[in-house]
Motif scaffolding. Structure first.
Motif, mmCIF file in Angstrom:
data_model
loop_
_atom_site.group_PDB
_atom_site.id
_atom_site.type_symbol
_atom_site.label_atom_id
_atom_site.label_comp_id
_atom_site.label_asym_id
_atom_site.label_seq_id
_atom_site.Cartn_x
_atom_site.Cartn_y
_atom_site.Cartn_z
ATOM 1 N N ALA A 77 -13.035 86.240 84.575
ATOM 2 C CA ALA A 77 -11.995 87.191 85.406
ATOM 3 C C ALA A 77 -10.313 86.958 84.901
ATOM 4 O O ALA A 77 -9.620 87.735 85.453
ATOM 5 N N GLY A 78 -10.012 86.450 84.339
ATOM 6 C CA GLY A 78 -8.921 86.274 84.034
ATOM 7 C C GLY A 78 -8.140 85.536 85.162
ATOM 8 O O GLY A 78 -6.663 85.495 84.784
ATOM 9 N N LYS A 79 -8.672 84.827 85.505
ATOM 10 C CA LYS A 79 -7.910 83.780 86.539
ATOM 11 C C LYS A 79 -7.062 82.814 86.002
ATOM 12 O O LYS A 79 -6.967 81.720 87.437
ATOM 13 N N VAL A 80 -7.600 82.360 84.767
ATOM 14 C CA VAL A 80 -7.159 80.639 84.773
ATOM 15 C C VAL A 80 -5.300 81.509 84.069
ATOM 16 O O VAL A 80 -5.495 81.790 82.656
ATOM 17 N N LEU A 81 -4.248 81.078 84.565
ATOM 18 C CA LEU A 81 -3.153 81.334 84.344
ATOM 19 C C LEU A 81 -2.015 80.009 83.637
ATOM 20 O O LEU A 81 -1.769 79.526 84.322
ATOM 21 N N GLY A 82 -1.480 80.954 82.899
ATOM 22 C CA GLY A 82 -0.157 79.556 82.439
ATOM 23 C C GLY A 82 -0.771 78.334 81.087
ATOM 24 O O GLY A 82 -0.215 77.193 80.624
ATOM 25 N N GLY A 83 -2.283 78.443 81.051
ATOM 26 C CA GLY A 83 -3.454 77.097 80.035
ATOM 27 C C GLY A 83 -3.082 76.243 80.768
ATOM 28 O O GLY A 83 -3.549 76.461 82.233
ATOM 29 N N LEU A 84 -4.096 75.142 80.118
ATOM 30 C CA LEU A 84 -4.974 74.026 80.624
ATOM 31 C C LEU A 84 -4.227 72.751 79.689
ATOM 32 O O LEU A 84 -5.246 72.037 79.952
ATOM 33 N N GLN A 85 -2.970 72.254 80.142
ATOM 34 C CA GLN A 85 -2.631 71.738 78.829
ATOM 35 C C GLN A 85 -2.618 70.305 79.910
ATOM 36 O O GLN A 85 -2.315 70.353 80.926
ATOM 37 N N SER A 86 -3.114 68.971 79.620
ATOM 38 C CA SER A 86 -3.331 67.565 79.880
ATOM 39 C C SER A 86 -2.020 67.447 80.973
ATOM 40 O O SER A 86 -0.476 67.556 79.701
ATOM 41 N N GLY A 87 -1.679 66.786 81.698
ATOM 42 C CA GLY A 87 -0.422 66.634 82.245
ATOM 43 C C GLY A 87 0.370 67.464 83.125
ATOM 44 O O GLY A 87 1.165 67.506 83.176
ATOM 45 N N ASP A 88 0.059 68.510 82.828
ATOM 46 C CA ASP A 88 0.714 69.374 83.155
ATOM 47 C C ASP A 88 -0.061 69.759 85.173
ATOM 48 O O ASP A 88 -0.506 69.162 85.626
ATOM 49 N N ARG A 89 1.027 70.319 85.629
ATOM 50 C CA ARG A 89 0.637 70.287 87.652
ATOM 51 C C ARG A 89 0.163 71.735 86.945
ATOM 52 O O ARG A 89 0.705 72.684 87.188
ATOM 53 N N MET A 90 -0.882 71.601 88.236
ATOM 54 C CA MET A 90 -1.472 72.942 88.662
ATOM 55 C C MET A 90 -1.660 72.520 89.711
ATOM 56 O O MET A 90 -1.972 71.958 90.722
ATOM 57 N N ALA A 91 -1.997 74.469 89.719
ATOM 58 C CA ALA A 91 -2.881 74.951 91.807
ATOM 59 C C ALA A 91 -3.818 75.381 91.567
ATOM 60 O O ALA A 91 -4.090 76.799 90.483
ATOM 61 N N VAL A 92 -5.080 74.863 92.201
ATOM 62 C CA VAL A 92 -5.823 75.381 91.908
ATOM 63 C C VAL A 92 -6.986 76.277 93.541
ATOM 64 O O VAL A 92 -6.529 75.768 94.723
ATOM 65 N N ILE A 93 -7.311 77.200 93.695
ATOM 66 C CA ILE A 93 -8.053 77.581 94.306
ATOM 67 C C ILE A 93 -9.762 77.436 93.948
ATOM 68 O O ILE A 93 -10.216 78.237 93.420
ATOM 69 N N PRO A 94 -9.793 76.488 94.714
ATOM 70 C CA PRO A 94 -11.527 76.459 95.048
ATOM 71 C C PRO A 94 -12.370 77.382 95.462
ATOM 72 O O PRO A 94 -11.844 77.696 97.026
ATOM 73 N N SER A 95 -14.082 76.796 94.821
ATOM 74 C CA SER A 95 -14.651 77.495 96.157
ATOM 75 C C SER A 95 -15.326 76.657 96.446
ATOM 76 O O SER A 95 -14.578 75.544 97.598
ATOM 77 N N ALA A 96 -16.298 77.172 97.867
ATOM 78 C CA ALA A 96 -16.534 76.749 99.125
ATOM 79 C C ALA A 96 -16.361 75.171 99.091
ATOM 80 O O ALA A 96 -16.585 74.362 100.035
ATOM 81 N N ASP A 97 -18.037 74.952 97.841
ATOM 82 C CA ASP A 97 -18.113 73.458 97.778
ATOM 83 C C ASP A 97 -17.446 72.806 96.983
ATOM 84 O O ASP A 97 -17.548 71.574 96.593
ATOM 85 N N LYS A 98 -16.579 73.466 96.519
ATOM 86 C CA LYS A 98 -14.841 72.621 96.036
ATOM 87 C C LYS A 98 -15.794 72.310 94.117
ATOM 88 O O LYS A 98 -15.427 71.343 93.855
ATOM 89 N N GLY A 99 -17.121 72.803 94.129
ATOM 90 C CA GLY A 99 -17.666 73.035 92.171
ATOM 91 C C GLY A 99 -16.960 73.579 91.352
ATOM 92 O O GLY A 99 -16.823 73.466 89.966
#
Length: 220
Positions: A77-99
């Motif tokens: 869906a193009g909803k991973v914004l800004g990359g996934l570098q280890s050590g970076d601070r992230m904000a995550v919107i999880p699914s209901a079961d957090k999986g």
């Protein structure tokens, strides 16, 4: 004896009525369906762990938990914004079961000075400075003063102060359309704002060297 029995029955009836009345005043247990809980921010904040891959985000949360989120749907869906570098601070919107992650925003990538040509005449650059600690500032915009920022429910919240002397604050919410190493695009119902990351000007900060980041790190 008969009179005593009648008085006892009347007293018992009064007690029963009082008991029923008190039950009607009890507040129901909040089972999570209240409006307050429905409006709560579901975002989970933390640091990207070393086990993060293109399709799985390992998050060490602010509360000390270690969670893993499947990123398949978010990537599609193009909803991973800004990359996934280890050590970076992230904000995550999880699914209901957090999986799974429905959206991931890299807060570390979001930090910095973001500018665009002045929409009035294009003569210089104007923009916004997004700093650690939720601080926001205007860049070359004397009539606009940003104060704070935060990510909430997958949106960028900006608070600005009117420059009419009243000191009144206004809060705006924007959907982040794109976030990369050098580009930030966000929009509301009326406008879209397209920024590029501001680089150090020539002759200033000669000792400052911006770290080069490959585009592949952001291509999720």
């Amino acid at each position: 004896m008969r009179k005593t029995s009648v008085l006892w029955l009347v007293a018992a009836a009064v007690l029963t009525m009082g008991s029923c009345g008190s039950r009607t005043q009890q507040v129901p247990f909040d089972n999570g369906d209240s409006a307050a809980n429905a409006n709560a921010d579901p975002t989970i904040y933390g640091i990207s762990g070393d086990a993060t891959t293109m399709n799985v985000l390992q998050l060490i949360t602010d509360t000390g938990d270690t969670l893993s989120f499947d990123l398949s749907d978010a990537n599609d869906a193009g909803k991973v914004l800004g990359g996934l570098q280890s050590g970076d601070r992230m904000a995550v919107i999880p699914s209901a079961d957090k999986g799974e992650a429905q959206m991931v925003i890299n807060e570390s990538t979001l930090l910095g000075d973001w500018v665009m040509p002045n929409p009035l005449d294009g003569s210089d650059e104007v923009g916004i400075r997004i700093k650690e600690g939720g601080i926001a500032e205007s860049i070359e915009q004397p009539n606009l003063s940003y104060r704070t920022w935060r990510l909430i429910r997958g949106q960028l919240e900006l608070v600005q102060v009117q420059e009419d002397g009243s000191g009144q604050e206004e809060t705006f919410f924007y959907d982040i359309v794109y976030l990369g190493p050098d580009s930030l695009v966000y929009k509301d119902a009326e406008d879209t704002f397209e920024y590029t990351r501001q680089r150090a000007k020539k002759g200033y900060g000669d000792k400052i060297k911006l770290e080069d980041v490959s585009a592949e790190e952001y291509a999720f």
